[in-house]
Design an enzyme around this catalytic site. Structure first.
Site, PDB file in Angstrom:
ATOM      1  N   GLU A   1       0.814  -1.210   0.000  1.00 42.54           N
ATOM      2  CA  GLU A   1       0.000   0.000   0.000  1.00 42.54           C
ATOM      3  C   GLU A   1       0.855   1.271   0.000  1.00 42.54           C
ATOM      4  OE1 GLU A   1      -3.153   0.106  -0.266  1.00 42.54           O
ATOM      5  OE2 GLU A   1      -3.862   2.000   0.567  1.00 42.54           O
ATOM      6  N   ASP A   2       1.905   1.268   0.814  1.00 43.00           N
ATOM      7  CA  ASP A   2       2.611   2.529   1.075  1.00 43.00           C
ATOM      8  C   ASP A   2       3.989   2.667   0.423  1.00 43.00           C
ATOM      9  OD1 ASP A   2       0.480   3.106   2.633  1.00 43.00           O
ATOM     10  OD2 ASP A   2       1.478   2.770   4.559  1.00 43.00           O
TER      11      ASP A   2
END
Ligand code: MN
Length: 731
Positions: free
Chosen positions: A104-105
């Protein structure tokens, strides 16, 4: 097993500069060591090595990123993995937890994780990432499709939701750094979505922590007040509880039972919910002593039950055997309530160590015992799987996400109903809510002007209780006003408050106007307007009610003190009307029905306390039926003839009620029944029997009772008879 700082720097991706400040490096090393030490307790050394590798990988991936609190980001996945390690999850889960925010990051993708840590870990991380993308603004606005995705991810591998729950728990523990609005939103989402899921998976320990944290952030003031109250009360009671526990412990030892008595932590959110839902003051909710006894094996549980029932008298009807019949989430225990010192009840739970672990960590217990050969009871795990399988099945059959969502929610939140607006929006209401509650839930203007409802496209009375899954459409007329009789059946605070508010602020002129409109409606089709009413009748009625004039009567109708249909009836002579002389002397039974002949349907024999409706019957006045009466179903044919009625608050009269009781043929059984009924202070009008077969007889009873509560007492008494097989109220 400390690792030199150099090694951490060397392990992380060389192309990416490591920007965790030096001041955090010591701290980071301690945290990694701590996690690996916990894992080393139950994992194989090579697995712990993989875990350490994942720590370095994640540190590198999140390098240079800091959380709102100012800590390096990596502290978060480390904490999430630690939560899971403390309930002994397998090493794939722990590694996936360390990497849960990587896709996600950071710039890493699933394939890279798969290459480094294997496809199983990559799938888990991918699953968690997909869950993270789902945003629930609230349970109300939760999009059906999102819910569906979430459950699909969960069904594929339960560990995905475990990681997500641990992630949420750590975020809740560190929520203080967030802005107040975000804090509230996340707290609400936790209470509405994540805590119930943890509960459904039997992870009570996690559920309670999520709930208490959610409570403290959503309602900080209430939380603090309650916390203080609990602290104060338990301070005062510490001594008594200590004595109580010691006494039970001594007795167990005397009986040769190997068990421990443990105190039970106070779950503030649970106390708060009880106060709110049952409208109880703190004292009453909290006025119990709670003990938990943990023993070795199942047999001992039942023996222990016998022992404590010998020590303190049990309260009848409060014993529950969740060992023989576990709860749907796999929970097992014996529950009983005893008469404690000074009349304060003692709630006791008895369970084995195994059941205790299961009750605390639920589904997670599966992984805890995995290494022990899977022999230990896997109830929670099995049940969770069954539940998920059921959901998957539903989702296949449901075809559309909205339908699926509805089934899931029924499961997670059994005390609520979910209905849809014609546009497909979901409205959440408490169980028993009606179309009027629905209208007010949409907007108070919609509630104030609603005149009817279409439930699943069919016209239905406004008082109809809604069922999950229905589509409800409210019919409004801009000139319509709230009907005071709605107060008899609405269940939501919003509807009640709005109706009251409207009535209270009704000025006299408006009340007169509203009353006029309601009366005109009641007279509709029979005369052209109020002007055509015979003046003599108006005068007589005004005098009979002791009012100053016709306007007073209209205002009374507008304020809900009188039933317009009944007033209309009194004002308008009908050819076959018997008149109402006999009604004047009879005690008031139905509010606002003065001067009208009131009778009660023999089909359903309503009792004070029953939910009722009235049917206007030419020549017979108003006939009262129970809401549940099959004749009420014909409502749809003549809606104008049915009127909202309510019981007078004080009624001193006897009513008839009919019961049907199947009993085992035995000599003297009728005498036993008669004695049981007499014991409740009720009279038998008639008693008839008809043989069903050689073994059982059906007894038809016509009784005299004052109200529903007394009938309930009679029925309770009859059910205790050993001969009783089946008992039902007729009509
Ligand atoms: Mn996270």
């Amino acid at each position: 097993m400390g690792v030199p700082l150099r090694d951490i720097r060397a392990e992380v991706e060389p192309s990416r500069p490591l920007t965790v400040d030096d001041e955090w490096l010591d701290d980071l090393r301690l945290r990694i060591d701590d996690l690996c030490a916990i894992a080393a307790d139950y994992l194989e050394p090579p697995q712990v090595e993989r875990l350490r590798e994942a720590c370095y990988f994640a540190t590198g991936a999140h390098a240079g990123i800091y959380r709102k609190s100012g800590e390096p980001y990596i502290f978060h996945p480390l904490a999430v993995a630690r939560i899971l390690a403390s309930v002994r999850f397998d090493h794939e889960t722990l590694i996936a937890a360390l990497l849960h925010d990587v896709i996600e990051d950071t710039h890493y993708n699933k394939d890279q994780i798969s290459a480094q840590f294997g496809p199983e870990v990559a799938d888990l991380v991918d699953g968690v990432s997909k869950l993270t993308q789902i945003q629930f603004n609230s349970k109300l606005e939760a999009q059906a499709e999102n819910f569906r995705k979430m459950f699909l991810a969960m069904a594929k591998d339960l560990r995905v939701i475990m990681i997500k729950l641990a992630d949420r728990l750590h975020n809740m523990r560190t929520l203080g750094a967030m802005r107040p609005e975000s804090r509230r939103r996340i707290a609400r989402e936790t209470l509405e979505i994540y805590a119930p899921i943890a509960g459904r998976l039997g992870m009570n320990h996690l559920r309670q922590e999520l709930e208490n944290l959610g409570f403290s952030h959503l309602y900080p003031l209430r939380y603090r007040v309650l916390q203080d109250a609990v602290r104060k009360l338990s301070g005062n009671r510490r001594e008594i509880i200590g004595q109580l526990e010691a006494r039970i412990q001594d007795r167990l030892r005397d009986e040769g039972i190997n068990g421990r008595v443990v105190g039970r932590g106070k779950h503030l959110w649970g106390i708060y919910q009880k106060m709110r839902l049952k409208h109880l003051p703190f004292r009453e909710v909290h006025d119990v002593y709670a003990v938990r006894i943990i023993v070795d094996v199942v047999d001992t549980c039942y023996r222990t039950l016998g022992v404590i029932h010998g020590l303190y008298k049990p309260i009848m009807g409060r014993f529950k055997d969740y060992i023989a019949i576990p709860k749907t989430n796999g929970y097992q225990s014996l529950h009983t309530v005893l008469f404690g010192p000074n009349g304060v009840p003692i709630e006791a739970q008895i369970r084995t160590e195994e059941m205790h672990v299961m009750a605390e960590v639920g589904v997670a217990a599966h992984w805890r015992y995995k290494s022990d050969g899977d022999s230990q009871g896997n109830h929670a795990q099995q049940r969770a799987r069954e539940w998920l399988r059921k959901l998957l099945d539903m989702q296949r059959r449901a075809g559309n996400p909205v339908e699926f969502l509805e089934s899931v929610k029924v499961d997670l939140f059994p005390d609520e109903v979910y209905v849809f607006t014609p546009r497909g929006e979901i409205i959440q209401l408490p169980r028993g809510a009606t179309a009027v509650d629905f209208a007010y839930a949409i907007h108070s203007d919609v509630g104030n002007t609603c005149v009817g409802a279409r439930i699943d496209r069919r016209l239905a009375p406004l008082r109809t209780p809604l069922v999950t899954g229905q589509t409800v459409e409210v019919i409004i007329t801009p000139t319509a006003r709230p009907n005071p009789a709605w107060l008899n059946f609405v269940v939501t605070a919003k509807a009640r408050a709005s109706i009251r508010h409207y009535l209270k602020h009704l000025q006299r002129e408006e009340a007169v106007l509203l009353g006029k409109r309601m009366l005109e409606k009641a007279l509709a089709g029979r005369i052209g307007g109020l002007g055509e009413l015979p003046a003599v009748r108006i005068k007589a009625l005004v005098r009979e009610f002791g009012l100053a004039g016709f306007d007073d009567l209209l205002a009374d109708i507008g304020l809900g003190n009188r039933v317009p249909a009944l007033i209309a009836k009194r004002l308008l002579p009908e050819e076959d009307e018997i008149g109402a002389p006999d009604a004047s002397g009879q005690p008031l039974l139905i509010k606002g029905a003065e001067g009208t002949v009131v009778s009660f349907g023999k089909c359903c024999r309503p009792l004070p306390g029953d939910a009722i409706v009235g049917y206007l019957n030419a020549g017979r006045g108003i006939v009262i039926h129970r809401d549940s009466c099959k004749n009420v179903a014909s409502y749809k044919k003549n809606p104008e003839k049915w009127i909202e009625v309510e019981w007078e608050p004080q009624i001193s009269a006897d009513f008839s009620a009919e019961l049907r009781l199947d009993v085992i043929n035995r000599r003297g059984v009728l005498a036993t029944i008669a004695a049981a009924i007499a014991a409740t202070d009720s009279n038998i009008e008639t008693i008839n029997t008809s043989e069903r077969d050689g073994n059982t007889t059906t007894v038809h009873l016509l009784l005299n009772v004052r109200d529903r509560a007394q009938l309930a007492r009679v029925m309770r008494q009859l059910r205790t008879l050993p001969e009783a097989v089946k008992l039902a109220r007729r009509g």
